[in-house]
Design a protein around this motif. Structure first.
Motif, PDB file in Angstrom:
ATOM      1  N   GLY A  35       0.809  -1.218   0.000  1.00  0.00           N
ATOM      2  CA  GLY A  35       0.000   0.000   0.000  1.00  0.00           C
ATOM      3  C   GLY A  35       0.838   1.261   0.000  1.00  0.00           C
ATOM      4  N   SER A  36       1.905   1.273   0.781  1.00  0.00           N
ATOM      5  CA  SER A  36       2.759   2.470   0.811  1.00  0.00           C
ATOM      6  C   SER A  36       3.496   2.659  -0.507  1.00  0.00           C
ATOM      7  N   ASN A  37       3.899   1.566  -1.150  1.00  0.00           N
ATOM      8  CA  ASN A  37       4.532   1.686  -2.471  1.00  0.00           C
ATOM      9  C   ASN A  37       3.559   2.249  -3.496  1.00  0.00           C
ATOM     10  N   ALA A  80      -7.308  -7.253  11.416  1.00  0.00           N
ATOM     11  CA  ALA A  80      -7.865  -5.939  11.057  1.00  0.00           C
ATOM     12  C   ALA A  80      -6.900  -5.176  10.146  1.00  0.00           C
ATOM     13  N   MET A  81      -5.607  -5.302  10.398  1.00  0.00           N
ATOM     14  CA  MET A  81      -4.628  -4.649   9.517  1.00  0.00           C
ATOM     15  C   MET A  81      -4.716  -5.188   8.095  1.00  0.00           C
ATOM     16  N   ILE A  82      -4.808  -6.508   7.970  1.00  0.00           N
ATOM     17  CA  ILE A  82      -4.868  -7.125   6.641  1.00  0.00           C
ATOM     18  C   ILE A  82      -6.148  -6.718   5.918  1.00  0.00           C
ATOM     19  N   ILE A  83      -7.278  -6.786   6.607  1.00  0.00           N
ATOM     20  CA  ILE A  83      -8.550  -6.454   5.972  1.00  0.00           C
ATOM     21  C   ILE A  83      -8.604  -4.979   5.592  1.00  0.00           C
ATOM     22  N   ALA A  84      -8.172  -4.100   6.489  1.00  0.00           N
ATOM     23  CA  ALA A  84      -8.169  -2.669   6.175  1.00  0.00           C
ATOM     24  C   ALA A  84      -7.227  -2.360   5.021  1.00  0.00           C
ATOM     25  N   GLN A  85      -6.097  -3.032   4.981  1.00  0.00           N
ATOM     26  CA  GLN A  85      -5.146  -2.798   3.889  1.00  0.00           C
ATOM     27  C   GLN A  85      -5.717  -3.281   2.561  1.00  0.00           C
ATOM     28  N   ILE A  86      -6.380  -4.415   2.560  1.00  0.00           N
ATOM     29  CA  ILE A  86      -6.989  -4.918   1.328  1.00  0.00           C
ATOM     30  C   ILE A  86      -8.066  -3.952   0.847  1.00  0.00           C
ATOM     31  N   ILE A  87      -8.893  -3.462   1.759  1.00  0.00           N
ATOM     32  CA  ILE A  87      -9.944  -2.516   1.378  1.00  0.00           C
ATOM     33  C   ILE A  87      -9.339  -1.232   0.825  1.00  0.00           C
ATOM     34  N   SER A  88      -8.307  -0.706   1.481  1.00  0.00           N
ATOM     35  CA  SER A  88      -7.697   0.531   0.971  1.00  0.00           C
ATOM     36  C   SER A  88      -6.920   0.287  -0.311  1.00  0.00           C
ATOM     37  N   LEU A  89      -6.356  -0.923  -0.467  1.00  0.00           N
ATOM     38  CA  LEU A  89      -5.653  -1.242  -1.715  1.00  0.00           C
ATOM     39  C   LEU A  89      -6.606  -1.286  -2.905  1.00  0.00           C
ATOM     40  N   LEU A  90      -7.834  -1.710  -2.672  1.00  0.00           N
ATOM     41  CA  LEU A  90      -8.815  -1.690  -3.751  1.00  0.00           C
ATOM     42  C   LEU A  90      -9.006  -0.273  -4.279  1.00  0.00           C
ATOM     43  N   PHE A  91      -8.914   0.697  -3.388  1.00  0.00           N
ATOM     44  CA  PHE A  91      -9.024   2.098  -3.779  1.00  0.00           C
ATOM     45  C   PHE A  91      -7.743   2.598  -4.443  1.00  0.00           C
ATOM     46  N   ILE A  92      -6.593   2.265  -3.872  1.00  0.00           N
ATOM     47  CA  ILE A  92      -5.313   2.792  -4.352  1.00  0.00           C
ATOM     48  C   ILE A  92      -4.889   2.180  -5.679  1.00  0.00           C
ATOM     49  N   LYS A 103      -0.896  -3.103 -15.372  1.00  0.00           N
ATOM     50  CA  LYS A 103      -1.780  -3.939 -14.557  1.00  0.00           C
ATOM     51  C   LYS A 103      -0.978  -4.499 -13.381  1.00  0.00           C
ATOM     52  N   PHE A 104      -1.687  -5.117 -12.424  1.00  0.00           N
ATOM     53  CA  PHE A 104      -1.039  -5.602 -11.204  1.00  0.00           C
ATOM     54  C   PHE A 104       0.081  -6.595 -11.507  1.00  0.00           C
ATOM     55  N   ILE A 105      -0.205  -7.621 -12.286  1.00  0.00           N
ATOM     56  CA  ILE A 105       0.794  -8.665 -12.541  1.00  0.00           C
ATOM     57  C   ILE A 105       2.033  -8.077 -13.218  1.00  0.00           C
ATOM     58  N   LYS A 106       1.817  -7.264 -14.222  1.00  0.00           N
ATOM     59  CA  LYS A 106       2.949  -6.669 -14.936  1.00  0.00           C
ATOM     60  C   LYS A 106       3.738  -5.711 -14.038  1.00  0.00           C
ATOM     61  N   GLY A 107       3.033  -4.961 -13.214  1.00  0.00           N
ATOM     62  CA  GLY A 107       3.704  -3.986 -12.358  1.00  0.00           C
ATOM     63  C   GLY A 107       4.413  -4.573 -11.163  1.00  0.00           C
ATOM     64  N   GLU A 108       3.940  -5.720 -10.687  1.00  0.00           N
ATOM     65  CA  GLU A 108       4.480  -6.284  -9.452  1.00  0.00           C
ATOM     66  C   GLU A 108       5.250  -7.586  -9.645  1.00  0.00           C
ATOM     67  N   LYS A 109       5.439  -8.021 -10.877  1.00  0.00           N
ATOM     68  CA  LYS A 109       6.096  -9.312 -11.079  1.00  0.00           C
ATOM     69  C   LYS A 109       7.552  -9.326 -10.634  1.00  0.00           C
ATOM     70  N   MET A 110       8.177  -8.178 -10.509  1.00  0.00           N
ATOM     71  CA  MET A 110       9.574  -8.126 -10.072  1.00  0.00           C
ATOM     72  C   MET A 110       9.732  -7.534  -8.668  1.00  0.00           C
ATOM     73  N   SER A 111       8.630  -7.176  -8.019  1.00  0.00           N
ATOM     74  CA  SER A 111       8.776  -6.599  -6.683  1.00  0.00           C
ATOM     75  C   SER A 111       7.886  -7.300  -5.660  1.00  0.00           C
ATOM     76  N   PHE A 112       6.595  -7.079  -5.686  1.00  0.00           N
ATOM     77  CA  PHE A 112       5.722  -7.620  -4.644  1.00  0.00           C
ATOM     78  C   PHE A 112       5.558  -9.135  -4.741  1.00  0.00           C
TER      79      PHE A 112
END
Length: 128
Positions: A35-37, A80-92, A103-112
């Protein structure tokens, strides 16, 4: 692995948390890192959404926390941290990936994704 021995060596009267809670916190902090990234990417593109994200995260976190604190005890905090992060990640995520035309896969395949797999393997080894 060596945490209990370290506590004994220092003559500590504390104990390590159960393995399950350590695993939950490890994934909670990994989700927070994602989320911070995403916020950093959005900010670099001059698309500041932190104020909205903080509100979404806080409302989600405290809602889940207050709803399940009696039922889940200490397990409610990382959950609660995981659920809140998932909900905010849907927005971010929708906003930050649109800025970079990816897209997510292309953007995160070398990092996350590799870090997630490594953390999953470490936690499986630790758990078993």
């Amino acid at each position: 692995f060596f945490g209990e021995n370290l506590l004994l060596m220092t003559r500590s009267n504390a104990a390590l948390a159960p393995k399950n809670i350590i695993i939950l916190f490890s994934f909670a902090y990994l989700m927070g890192r994602l989320g911070s990234n995403q916020l950093n990417l959005a900010n670099q593109a001059n698309h500041v959404i932190e104020h909205k994200n903080i509100l979404i995260y806080a409302v989600s976190y405290f809602f889940f926390l207050f709803l399940f604190i009696k039922d889940m005890s200490m397990w409610v905090y990382p959950t609660a941290m995981i659920i809140a992060q998932i909900i905010s990640l849907l927005f971010i995520v929708n906003r930050s990936y649109k800025l970079y035309n990816t897209k997510f896969i292309k953007g995160e395949k070398m990092s996350f994704i590799p870090v997630f797999v490594i953390l999953l393997v470490i936690n499986l080894i630790y758990f078993f």
